[in-house]
Write a protein that holds these residues in place. Structure first.
Motif, mmCIF file in Angstrom:
data_model
loop_
_atom_site.group_PDB
_atom_site.id
_atom_site.type_symbol
_atom_site.label_atom_id
_atom_site.label_comp_id
_atom_site.label_asym_id
_atom_site.label_seq_id
_atom_site.Cartn_x
_atom_site.Cartn_y
_atom_site.Cartn_z
ATOM 1 N N ARG A 172 -20.635 0.703 1.827
ATOM 2 C CA ARG A 172 -20.392 0.597 0.391
ATOM 3 C C ARG A 172 -19.443 1.691 -0.078
ATOM 4 N NH1 ARG A 172 -21.889 2.639 -4.439
ATOM 5 N NH2 ARG A 172 -22.117 1.144 -6.182
ATOM 6 N N THR A 173 -19.659 2.928 0.375
ATOM 7 C CA THR A 173 -18.790 4.031 -0.025
ATOM 8 C C THR A 173 -17.349 3.783 0.401
ATOM 9 O OG1 THR A 173 -20.601 5.634 0.086
ATOM 10 C CG2 THR A 173 -18.366 6.503 0.247
ATOM 11 N N ALA A 174 -17.166 3.302 1.628
ATOM 12 C CA ALA A 174 -15.815 3.039 2.123
ATOM 13 C C ALA A 174 -15.137 1.947 1.305
ATOM 14 C CB ALA A 174 -15.874 2.647 3.603
ATOM 15 N N LEU A 175 -15.861 0.869 1.001
ATOM 16 C CA LEU A 175 -15.275 -0.228 0.233
ATOM 17 C C LEU A 175 -14.944 0.205 -1.194
ATOM 18 C CD1 LEU A 175 -17.519 -3.149 1.492
ATOM 19 C CD2 LEU A 175 -15.034 -2.995 1.763
ATOM 20 N N VAL A 176 -15.837 0.961 -1.809
ATOM 21 C CA VAL A 176 -15.575 1.450 -3.169
ATOM 22 C C VAL A 176 -14.322 2.315 -3.184
ATOM 23 C CG1 VAL A 176 -16.432 2.985 -4.984
ATOM 24 C CG2 VAL A 176 -17.957 1.286 -3.976
ATOM 25 N N ASP A 177 -14.177 3.202 -2.208
ATOM 26 C CA ASP A 177 -12.995 4.069 -2.139
ATOM 27 C C ASP A 177 -11.722 3.247 -1.921
ATOM 28 O OD1 ASP A 177 -14.581 6.274 -2.515
ATOM 29 O OD2 ASP A 177 -14.607 6.872 -0.399
ATOM 30 N N MET A 178 -11.802 2.237 -1.055
ATOM 31 C CA MET A 178 -10.634 1.398 -0.783
ATOM 32 C C MET A 178 -10.220 0.617 -2.023
ATOM 33 S SD MET A 178 -11.681 0.014 3.029
ATOM 34 C CE MET A 178 -10.187 -0.951 3.300
ATOM 35 N N ILE A 179 -11.200 0.085 -2.742
ATOM 36 C CA ILE A 179 -10.893 -0.695 -3.958
ATOM 37 C C ILE A 179 -10.312 0.217 -5.043
ATOM 38 C CG2 ILE A 179 -11.913 -2.060 -5.819
ATOM 39 C CD1 ILE A 179 -13.985 -3.018 -3.636
ATOM 40 N N ARG A 180 -10.891 1.400 -5.203
ATOM 41 C CA ARG A 180 -10.373 2.349 -6.193
ATOM 42 C C ARG A 180 -8.931 2.729 -5.875
ATOM 43 N NH1 ARG A 180 -14.155 5.858 -6.084
ATOM 44 N NH2 ARG A 180 -13.221 7.231 -4.509
ATOM 45 N N GLN A 181 -8.652 3.007 -4.605
ATOM 46 C CA GLN A 181 -7.299 3.369 -4.181
ATOM 47 C C GLN A 181 -6.328 2.207 -4.437
ATOM 48 O OE1 GLN A 181 -6.363 6.544 -2.783
ATOM 49 N NE2 GLN A 181 -4.345 5.701 -3.285
ATOM 50 N N ALA A 182 -6.786 0.990 -4.134
ATOM 51 C CA ALA A 182 -5.926 -0.178 -4.328
ATOM 52 C C ALA A 182 -5.599 -0.370 -5.821
ATOM 53 C CB ALA A 182 -6.598 -1.428 -3.776
ATOM 54 N N ARG A 183 -6.583 -0.172 -6.673
ATOM 55 C CA ARG A 183 -6.338 -0.331 -8.110
ATOM 56 C C ARG A 183 -5.389 0.730 -8.650
ATOM 57 N NH1 ARG A 183 -12.672 -1.791 -9.391
ATOM 58 N NH2 ARG A 183 -12.463 -4.067 -9.120
ATOM 59 N N GLN A 184 -5.446 1.911 -8.085
ATOM 60 C CA GLN A 184 -4.537 2.984 -8.510
ATOM 61 C C GLN A 184 -3.085 2.703 -8.140
ATOM 62 O OE1 GLN A 184 -6.172 6.520 -6.742
ATOM 63 N NE2 GLN A 184 -7.814 6.708 -8.266
ATOM 64 N N ASN A 185 -2.907 1.811 -7.135
ATOM 65 C CA ASN A 185 -1.563 1.541 -6.666
ATOM 66 C C ASN A 185 -1.013 0.194 -7.130
ATOM 67 O OD1 ASN A 185 -0.648 3.729 -4.536
ATOM 68 N ND2 ASN A 185 -2.844 3.427 -4.246
ATOM 69 N N TYR B 155 0.843 -1.199 0.000
ATOM 70 C CA TYR B 155 0.000 0.000 0.000
ATOM 71 C C TYR B 155 0.875 1.244 0.000
ATOM 72 C CZ TYR B 155 -3.595 3.321 1.430
ATOM 73 O OH TYR B 155 -4.461 4.376 1.503
ATOM 74 N N SER B 156 0.664 2.135 -0.992
ATOM 75 C CA SER B 156 1.502 3.329 -1.115
ATOM 76 C C SER B 156 0.690 4.612 -1.113
ATOM 77 C CB SER B 156 2.344 3.248 -2.399
ATOM 78 O OG SER B 156 1.489 3.136 -3.535
ATOM 79 N N GLY B 157 -0.581 4.509 -0.763
ATOM 80 C CA GLY B 157 -1.421 5.694 -0.698
ATOM 81 C C GLY B 157 -1.237 6.424 0.616
#
Length: 261
Positions: free
Chosen positions: A247-260, A9-11
Motif C-alpha cells: 500500500r505504501t509503495a502504491l500510494v507513493d507511486m500514485i502521488r508521484q504520478a499526479r505531481q508529474n 515519467y519525469s521523476g
C-alpha cells in the motif's frame, strides 16, 4: 488525429527491478492451490494419458504429496508406471482463462517410504483437514512426485521451462496469500489511479484498467485502449513483502504520478 505527446515519467529514475523468476512464480502458484489435474499412463489403453482430479500438498522442497486409494485407477496406473504429469492453474482475475498462470510438472510419482510417512502425513493433513476421516484406512497410501522438469505459462507470451533444481531452490512470493485481497481492493476502488500509473510508467492511454497480478517486485495491468486490450507490468520502486508495504509503495507511486501530470 491529435499529436499531443503522451505524459512521460519525469521523476527520479526508478531502479531496474527484475521480475520474479518462472521458478518462483511456479512455487507461488502451487502454494496457492491444492487441486490439480494428474495425468498417468493408462494400463487399460497403453500409451494414452489418463486424467484425474487430484488434491495435493507440498513438502519443504515444493514436491507434491498425494493421499490416494489403492482402488483408484490412477494409483493402479502409477504402480505399473510411475511416470506422470501434474497440471495446476489459477482462476483468471479478468475472466480470460488463457491469460491465467499455469504450470505442468513432469516426474515420477512413487509411494512414500515408511520413514517419511509421519512427516508427510502431518504436512498433508495441514492442507487437507477433511482427509483425517480416511487417512488411516488400510487401502490409502501417501505418494510423492519426484520432479524431473517443469513448464510455466504466465499468460500470453510468458512461458518457459524450469529446471527441477531451480524450482527446489525457489520460494513462494511473500504476497502470495494476500494478493487476491490487494487485487480486489485496487480493482474496486482505484481504477483511475491505475490508468494514471499505466500512462506514467508505460506510456499507455487506457479507458479501463484491471490489476491482474501483484508480487513483491511489481504488478500487472490489463488495459482497454483505443488499439484494443493490452497488458503491461509496472515495477515497484523497491521490494515489498507485506500488504502494508505494498500500500505504501502504491500510494507513493500514485502521488508521484499526479505531481508529474
Amino acid at each position: 488525429m491529435s499529436t499531443r505527446p503522451q505524459h512521460a515519467y519525469s521523476g527520479p529514475a526508478l531502479p531496474v527491478v527484475p521480475e520474479p523468476t518462472h521458478a518462483e512464480r511456479t512455487r507461488t502458484l502451487l502454494h496457492l492451490n491444492a487441486l490439480a489435474t494428474l495425468s498417468t499412463l493408462s494400463r487399460k489403453q497403453p500409451g494414452f494419458p489418463f486424467g484425474s482430479l487430484m488434491p495435493y500438498a507440498l513438502d519443504d522442497a515444493g514436491r507434491p504429496l498425494f493421499l490416494i486409494s489403492n482402488m483408484a485407477m490412477h494409483t493402479q496406473n502409477l504402480k505399473a508406471d510411475p511416470r506422470a504429469s501434474l497440471f495446476v492453474t489459477q482462476p483468471s482475475a479478468d475472466g480470460d482463462p488463457l491469460g491465467a498462470a499455469r504450470a505442468t510438472l513432469i516426474g515420477n510419482i512413487l509411494q512414500v517410504p515408511d520413514e517419511d510417512k509421519s512427516n508427510v502425513r502431518e504436512v498433508y493433513l495441514a492442507r487437507h483437514e477433511n482427509s483425517r476421516y480416511w487417512v488411516d484406512f488400510a487401502d490409502f497410501s501417501f505418494f510423492r512426485m519426484d520432479i524431473l522438469d517443469l513448464y510455466y505459462v504466465g499468460g500470453f507470451g510468458v512461458m518457459g521451462w524450469i529446471t527441477a533444481s531451480d524450482y527446489a531452490l525457489a520460494a513462494p512470493d511473500p504476497l502470495a496469500d494476500s494478493a487476491q485481497g490487494i487485487l480486489a481492493h485496487m480493482n474496486a476502488d482505484h481504477v483511475e489511479a491505475m490508468i494514471l500509473l499505466a500512462r506514467t510508467h508505460s506510456q499507455l492511454e487506457a479507458a479501463e484498467a484491471t490489476m491482474t497480478a501483484v508480487d513483491r517486485l511489481g504488478f500487472h495491468l490489463r488495459l482497454k485502449t483505443a488499439e484494443g486490450m493490452k497488458g503491461t507490468r509496472i515495477n515497484f520502486p523497491n521490494e515489498v513483502r507485506t500488504p502494508g508495504e505494498t500500500r505504501t509503495a502504491l500510494v507513493d507511486m500514485i502521488r508521484q504520478a499526479r505531481q508529474n501530470i
